[in-house]
Every structure is written in C-alpha cells, then in structure tokens.
Write an enzyme that holds these catalytic residues in place. Structure first.
Site, short mmCIF file in Angstrom:
data_model
loop_
_atom_site.label_atom_id
_atom_site.label_comp_id
_atom_site.label_asym_id
_atom_site.label_seq_id
_atom_site.Cartn_x
_atom_site.Cartn_y
_atom_site.Cartn_z
N GLY A 31 -5.18 4.43 19.39
CA GLY A 31 -4.79 3.07 19.78
C GLY A 31 -5.32 2.69 21.14
O GLY A 31 -5.83 1.57 21.34
N TYR A 148 2.10 15.31 4.55
CA TYR A 148 1.40 14.30 5.36
C TYR A 148 0.26 13.68 4.57
O TYR A 148 0.06 12.47 4.59
CB TYR A 148 0.89 14.97 6.63
N LYS A 152 -0.53 9.73 3.48
CA LYS A 152 -1.77 9.05 3.84
C LYS A 152 -2.51 8.56 2.60
O LYS A 152 -3.14 7.49 2.63
CB LYS A 152 -2.66 9.99 4.67
#
Length: 241
Positions: A31, A148, A152
């Site tokens: 980010g 995970y 995704k």
C-alpha cells in the site's frame, strides 16, 4: 477477456489524474509503495484512510464518504509459514471478509476500476514450471498455506464474477514473493526475504553461525515492491483488452 459495450468501455478507460483513488491498506508494504507510485505519476487525490477492512460498516462508510473512482485492494491478514500453520482459521476468515466487503462496497459505489492483489500460493503445490494461469485449480494446494490460498482464490473469482456480471474492470493480480521497504520483520509474520534479513542483522550483532530452514535446494522468485506498484498502476491505466 471481457467484451464491453462502447459506453461501458469509455467509462472504464477515462481515469483523470484528479480522480479519487482508494488504497485500502496504505500503511502496509505494498500500500505504501502504491501511494508513492501514484503520487509520482501525478495522481493527487488519494484516499488513504485508517480503516478496519474486516468491518462491513466501516468499509461501506468509507466508500460513501470518499466515492472513489478506482480502488487498490490490498490488505487482509498475511503471515509467514509458521503462523500460516498456527492460524489457518484467522487467515481464511479475515481475508474472505475483507474481500467481500471491499468488492461489494465498490460495486454499490459504482467503482469501475479495481486492482486486487492475490498471492502465488493460489497455484497448486506441484505446479509445472513456469506457472501459467491455466494451472489454477488443477491440483492440491501447499498444505501449510492452504487456508490463506483458498481465501485468495475466492477473491480472484469474486473479481472475475463482478466483472462478468456488472461490466466493471476488477483485475486480480497474482504477484510472486514481494520484498522491499516496509517489509515485515516480526518472525511470526514475516516472509522469506524479510525474515532472512532480520535474522542476518540479528546474527551480525551477536556473532556466530546463521541457521536457515530447509535443504537449500528449492528455488524462489522475488519481486521488489516498487516494481509491483509500477505494474499495478500500469494495468490500472490500460484498456480492458
């Protein structure tokens, strides 16, 4: 490839430098790199709130307030190999919630462009090399990151489904192992590059030998986070084809 009508395609293509752009996790490694890259590219109207992405109410309120024209969906709980095995339920729950809330809020707000960051662990454990998109869902996942990876994968297909049904351009990207400024160094959460650098630094202070897990035979591919940010913005700016 999405075949969009002329009206929708025109709406998707025109992204002004003054357009409000939301980066959902601006304090994470990726980010922060996206914020740097967007500012360098002349995008002046960046939305970088401190936001609990797992809260549907908080995400919806953010979109109502900022009305972004484009979104970079990063964030969601991410851990290293040790915590992947210890916290699979937390990982799948948090990432499913984050993706569902952000994509739904984006659709409700009329956002036409969204870039979603998945993970290379979505590919099968014994995937042929080099990996191809056609290899997705052709074999079992790596057990240590299975929860995970499933989350995704769900995010990838959520973006594809939203694009197909609503005529938007929600792009799922699958980067390889990322490293760079802001990388996680906590041994419970760090990935390969950050963990190795932290351990090397600690060993340099203390002296002695550095022991690394594994046999040394597996090969890994690494991508600098600023190069990934370049790719994300490049794709955001391109036409649907």
């Amino acid at each position: 490839v999405l075949q969009l009508d002329e009206e929708v395609q025109g709406a998707v293509l025109k992204l002004r430098k003054s357009a409000p752009i939301l980066v959902t996790n601006p304090r994470g490694m990726l980010g922060a790199a996206l914020v740097r890259r967007l500012r360098k590219g002349g995008y002046a109207n960046l939305m970088i709130p401190s936001l609990d992405l797992s809260s549907q109410e908080a995400v919806a309120a953010c979109f109502r307030t900022f009305r972004p024209e484009a979104v970079f969906l990063t964030g969601g709980l991410s851990c290293g190999i040790l915590e992947n095995q210890r916290r699979p339920s937390d990982l799948i729950q948090d990432n499913l919630l984050v993706q569902a809330h952000v994509v739904e809020a984006a659709l409700q707000a009329g956002v036409r462009r969204l870039v979603y960051l998945a993970s290379a662990c979505v590919y099968p454990r014994d995937c042929p090399q080099p990996m191809r998109e056609e290899d997705l869902l052709t074999g079992p996942l790596e057990p240590t990151s299975e929860a995970y990876a499933v989350a995704k994968l769900a995010g990838i297909f959520q973006c594809l489904a939203a694009s197909r049904q609503h005529g938007v351009r929600y792009l799922p990207l699958i980067p390889t192992n990322v490293y760079g400024p802001g990388d996680e160094r906590d041994p419970r959460r760090s990935h390969v590059a950050g963990a190795l650098m932290a351990r090397m630094h600690a060993r340099r202070k203390k002296g002695g030998r550095l022991q690394v897990w594994g046999t040394g035979s597996p090969r890994r591919e690494f991508l600098h986070v600023d190069d990934l940010a370049d790719a994300c913005v490049f794709l955001l700016e391109k036409d649907p084809e």
